[in-house]
Design a protein around this motif. Sequence first.
Motif, PDB file in Angstrom:
ATOM      1  N   UNK A   1      -7.947  30.318 -43.823  1.00  0.00           N
ATOM      2  CA  UNK A   1      -8.910  29.358 -43.285  1.00  0.00           C
ATOM      3  C   UNK A   1     -10.177  29.615 -44.078  1.00  0.00           C
ATOM      4  N   UNK A   2     -10.523  28.697 -44.966  1.00  0.00           N
ATOM      5  CA  UNK A   2     -11.616  28.973 -45.885  1.00  0.00           C
ATOM      6  C   UNK A   2     -11.145  30.104 -46.785  1.00  0.00           C
ATOM      7  N   UNK A   3     -11.826  31.222 -46.706  1.00  0.00           N
ATOM      8  CA  UNK A   3     -11.381  32.395 -47.448  1.00  0.00           C
ATOM      9  C   UNK A   3     -11.063  33.529 -46.484  1.00  0.00           C
ATOM     10  N   UNK A   4     -10.987  33.242 -45.210  1.00  0.00           N
ATOM     11  CA  UNK A   4     -10.621  34.265 -44.224  1.00  0.00           C
ATOM     12  C   UNK A   4      -9.110  34.260 -44.063  1.00  0.00           C
ATOM     13  N   UNK A   5      -8.456  35.361 -44.398  1.00  0.00           N
ATOM     14  CA  UNK A   5      -6.999  35.372 -44.310  1.00  0.00           C
ATOM     15  C   UNK A   5      -6.513  35.397 -42.872  1.00  0.00           C
ATOM     16  N   UNK A   6      -5.433  34.698 -42.624  1.00  0.00           N
ATOM     17  CA  UNK A   6      -4.793  34.748 -41.328  1.00  0.00           C
ATOM     18  C   UNK A   6      -3.879  35.974 -41.287  1.00  0.00           C
ATOM     19  N   UNK A   7      -3.382  36.403 -42.445  1.00  0.00           N
ATOM     20  CA  UNK A   7      -2.546  37.595 -42.547  1.00  0.00           C
ATOM     21  C   UNK A   7      -3.427  38.827 -42.364  1.00  0.00           C
ATOM     22  N   UNK A   8      -3.214  39.645 -41.328  1.00  0.00           N
ATOM     23  CA  UNK A   8      -4.078  40.804 -41.078  1.00  0.00           C
ATOM     24  C   UNK A   8      -3.941  41.912 -42.119  1.00  0.00           C
ATOM     25  N   UNK A   9      -2.930  41.826 -42.988  1.00  0.00           N
ATOM     26  CA  UNK A   9      -2.768  42.837 -44.028  1.00  0.00           C
ATOM     27  C   UNK A   9      -3.622  42.554 -45.254  1.00  0.00           C
ATOM     28  N   UNK A  10      -4.302  41.423 -45.272  1.00  0.00           N
ATOM     29  CA  UNK A  10      -5.194  41.078 -46.381  1.00  0.00           C
ATOM     30  C   UNK A  10      -6.621  41.012 -45.864  1.00  0.00           C
ATOM     31  N   UNK A  11      -7.545  41.565 -46.636  1.00  0.00           N
ATOM     32  CA  UNK A  11      -8.940  41.612 -46.194  1.00  0.00           C
ATOM     33  C   UNK A  11      -9.879  41.108 -47.279  1.00  0.00           C
ATOM     34  N   UNK A  12     -10.996  40.578 -46.841  1.00  0.00           N
ATOM     35  CA  UNK A  12     -12.011  40.000 -47.722  1.00  0.00           C
ATOM     36  C   UNK A  12     -12.937  41.088 -48.265  1.00  0.00           C
ATOM     37  N   UNK A  13     -13.708  40.766 -49.301  1.00  0.00           N
ATOM     38  CA  UNK A  13     -14.599  41.754 -49.909  1.00  0.00           C
ATOM     39  C   UNK A  13     -15.553  42.440 -48.933  1.00  0.00           C
ATOM     40  N   UNK A  14     -16.099  41.717 -47.982  1.00  0.00           N
ATOM     41  CA  UNK A  14     -17.035  42.331 -47.030  1.00  0.00           C
ATOM     42  C   UNK A  14     -16.343  43.413 -46.210  1.00  0.00           C
ATOM     43  N   UNK A  15     -15.095  43.182 -45.818  1.00  0.00           N
ATOM     44  CA  UNK A  15     -14.346  44.185 -45.056  1.00  0.00           C
ATOM     45  C   UNK A  15     -14.012  45.394 -45.927  1.00  0.00           C
ATOM     46  N   UNK A  16     -13.671  45.151 -47.192  1.00  0.00           N
ATOM     47  CA  UNK A  16     -13.398  46.249 -48.126  1.00  0.00           C
ATOM     48  C   UNK A  16     -14.636  47.125 -48.263  1.00  0.00           C
ATOM     49  N   UNK A  17     -15.794  46.487 -48.428  1.00  0.00           N
ATOM     50  CA  UNK A  17     -17.040  47.223 -48.584  1.00  0.00           C
ATOM     51  C   UNK A  17     -17.327  48.088 -47.353  1.00  0.00           C
TER      52      UNK A  17
END
Length: 81
Positions: free
Chosen positions: A7-23
């Motif tokens: 949805x946008x760039x927010x993954x629905x799959x919980x095993x994938x994370x966006x750059x802000x979460x990685x940081x």
Amino acid sequence: MTEPFTIGCRPVDPDLIAPAAVAVILGISTTALTKLVNRGEVPPPFKYGARCVLWSRREIQLLAYEREAAARRTSRIQPAA
């Protein structure tokens, strides 16, 4: 690998994370994350479209654990000679 639904760039799959979460997991800024990726110190993200990159949560959590363990090893007080 099939692309996960996003949805946008927010993954629905919980095993994938966006750059802000990685940081947040690594305790760094997103700018520092970009620099670490460019230096090869963080695995490259998966690209999902022109403006969306995502990381494997497991890879990043393992990296965070390894970085913490390395920091502990280097910060140990050496015995006096």
